[in-house]
Design a protein around this motif. Structure first.
Motif, mmCIF file in Angstrom:
data_model
loop_
_atom_site.group_PDB
_atom_site.id
_atom_site.type_symbol
_atom_site.label_atom_id
_atom_site.label_comp_id
_atom_site.label_asym_id
_atom_site.label_seq_id
_atom_site.Cartn_x
_atom_site.Cartn_y
_atom_site.Cartn_z
ATOM 1 N N LYS A 142 49.439 23.890 51.084
ATOM 2 C CA LYS A 142 49.217 24.270 52.485
ATOM 3 C C LYS A 142 50.367 23.816 53.382
ATOM 4 C CE LYS A 142 45.297 21.996 52.778
ATOM 5 N NZ LYS A 142 45.327 21.389 51.428
ATOM 6 N N SER A 143 50.720 22.521 53.276
ATOM 7 C CA SER A 143 51.783 22.006 54.154
ATOM 8 C C SER A 143 53.122 22.652 53.830
ATOM 9 C CB SER A 143 51.902 20.490 54.018
ATOM 10 O OG SER A 143 50.736 19.875 54.511
ATOM 11 N N SER A 174 55.309 24.589 56.575
ATOM 12 C CA SER A 174 56.684 24.271 56.971
ATOM 13 C C SER A 174 57.647 25.420 56.697
ATOM 14 C CB SER A 174 57.187 22.959 56.367
ATOM 15 O OG SER A 174 56.628 22.708 55.147
ATOM 16 N N PRO A 229 52.293 19.412 62.999
ATOM 17 C CA PRO A 229 52.388 18.922 61.622
ATOM 18 C C PRO A 229 51.185 18.082 61.227
ATOM 19 C CG PRO A 229 53.863 17.686 63.044
ATOM 20 C CD PRO A 229 53.243 18.756 63.889
ATOM 21 N N GLN A 230 50.956 17.991 59.931
ATOM 22 C CA GLN A 230 49.812 17.236 59.401
ATOM 23 C C GLN A 230 49.902 15.756 59.792
ATOM 24 O OE1 GLN A 230 49.246 17.829 55.207
ATOM 25 N NE2 GLN A 230 47.662 16.288 55.059
ATOM 26 N N ASP A 277 48.418 22.199 60.984
ATOM 27 C CA ASP A 277 48.262 21.730 59.608
ATOM 28 C C ASP A 277 47.267 20.570 59.557
ATOM 29 O OD1 ASP A 277 48.612 21.502 56.913
ATOM 30 O OD2 ASP A 277 50.662 20.721 56.998
ATOM 31 N N SER A 314 45.232 25.146 58.692
ATOM 32 C CA SER A 314 45.002 24.760 57.305
ATOM 33 C C SER A 314 43.985 23.639 57.240
ATOM 34 C CB SER A 314 46.303 24.331 56.639
ATOM 35 O OG SER A 314 46.600 23.003 56.984
#
Ligand SMILES: Nc1ncnc2c1ncn2[C@@H]1O[C@H](COP(=O)(O)OP(=O)(O)O)[C@@H](O)[C@H]1O
Ligand SMILES: [Mg+2]
Length: 306
Positions: A40-41, A45, A80-81, A157, A188
């Motif tokens: 997913k990440s 990206s 971002p996660q 994310d 996500s």
């Protein structure tokens, strides 16, 4: 608006994404559902332009995504996660930095910072250092930092990991509201409940492969049965319930007998059969299959255990 054409990404010998093709529709709330390590990440990206695919293409409005193009960068917001904020700066100072990165300045920057602080419910805390914030507050600030420049596509994310339930709901409502106003969202998660609740279309990803794609209803049609009856063992007693196979496929687990109904089976006839077998209605639960069942069907493992 955004499309991936057979995108593959490797880290050394590991293929993190394998020939993923996907086209986003403008205004949709797209979910990317998969367990940890699914890719997913990596996909996020690549879509954010922070990584380049080894093969295949990522196109934003028909053009290859390159971050050196400010006009393309401005269309995207990326959350971002891992929270990416300056802990020793205030909320307001953080937003000022992010705004400048996207070319905002002067009165426009000031106005957007005010709007974003309001949206994140952080106006009162604008001068406090980020390191003094709760996990939920940091998450909200992290999200609005990606929205300052008013992108048309927001990539989120796993934005609710480590967030308390109340802040999580605030994040859901906030993203849903933005989506209603026209923002396209890619979200996500490894929580099927989130994908079910939020997303108009869902892609299921595991080991770098997009295994299924569609609305919740479309995805569930991949399952052999549309409805499941769960009969607890205390109700069913030990052993199999005679004749149940004529209504669908039966599996017996430690605590229940599960009947996946064959298409066009009349529920009333199943219940009549169970009643004759002496099984109380209180021992029977009717369940629609969910994304967890689908994941199990597609991969042979549970989303939770993965
Ligand atoms: N920078 C990296 N170098 C090497 N392997 C990586 C790197 N980033 C991710 N991976 C690996 O790629 C796979 C996909 O990771 P990731 O995209 O982070 O998945 P997810 O976000 O779904 O948990 C995992 O096996 C992960 O260990
Ligand atoms: Mg990840």
């Amino acid at each position: 608006m955004l499309s991936l054409e057979s995108v593959t990404k490797r880290y050394g010998s590991l293929t993190a994404l394998s020939a993923v093709s996907l086209t986003l529709r403008r205004g949709e709330f797209f979910g990317l559902l998969g367990p940890n390590g699914a890719g997913k990440s990596t996909l996020m990206s690549l879509v954010a332009g922070l990584k380049q695919p080894d093969s295949g293409r990522v196109l934003l409005e028909g053009e290859p995504l390159v971050l050196s193009r400010l006009d393309l960068r401005q269309k995207l917001g990326f959350v971002p996660q891992t929270i990416a904020l300056y802990e020793d700066l205030s909320a307001e100072e953080n937003l000022r930095i992010f705004g400048r990165l996207y070319g905002l300045s002067g009165a426009r920057l000031k106005e957007r910072i005010q709007q974003c602080l309001t949206a994140a419910q952080l106006v009162d805390r604008r001068r406090d250092l980020v390191k003094r914030f709760s996990g939920g507050m940091q998450r909200r600030l992290n999200i609005v930092a990606a929205l300052l420049h008013e992108p048309s596509l927001l990539l989120c994310d796993e934005p609710t990991v480590g967030v308390d339930p109340q802040s999580r709901n605030a994040i859901f409502e906030f993203l849903q509201q933005l989506n209603r106003q026209g923002l396209t969202v890619v979200y996500s998660t490894h929580y099927m409940e989130e994908a079910t609740k939020l997303c108009s279309r869902i892609g299921i990803i595991d080991h770098g492969k997009l295994l299924a794609l569609g609305t919740l209803d479309e995805l569930l049609t991949h399952l052999p049965s549309t409805e499941t009856l769960r009969i607890t063992s205390s109700g069913a007693g030990s052993g199999r319930i005679a004749g149940l196979e004529s209504f669908g496929s039966v599996s017996v687990t430690a605590d229940a007998t599960v009947l996946a109904l064959a298409p066009a089976t009349r529920l009333s006839s199943v219940f009549a059969h169970l009643e004759e077998a002496g099984i109380p209605a209180s021992a029977v639960q009717l369940a629609r299959p969910d994304l967890e069942d689908l994941f199990l069907h597609l991969t042979g493992k549970s989303l939770r255990d993965a």
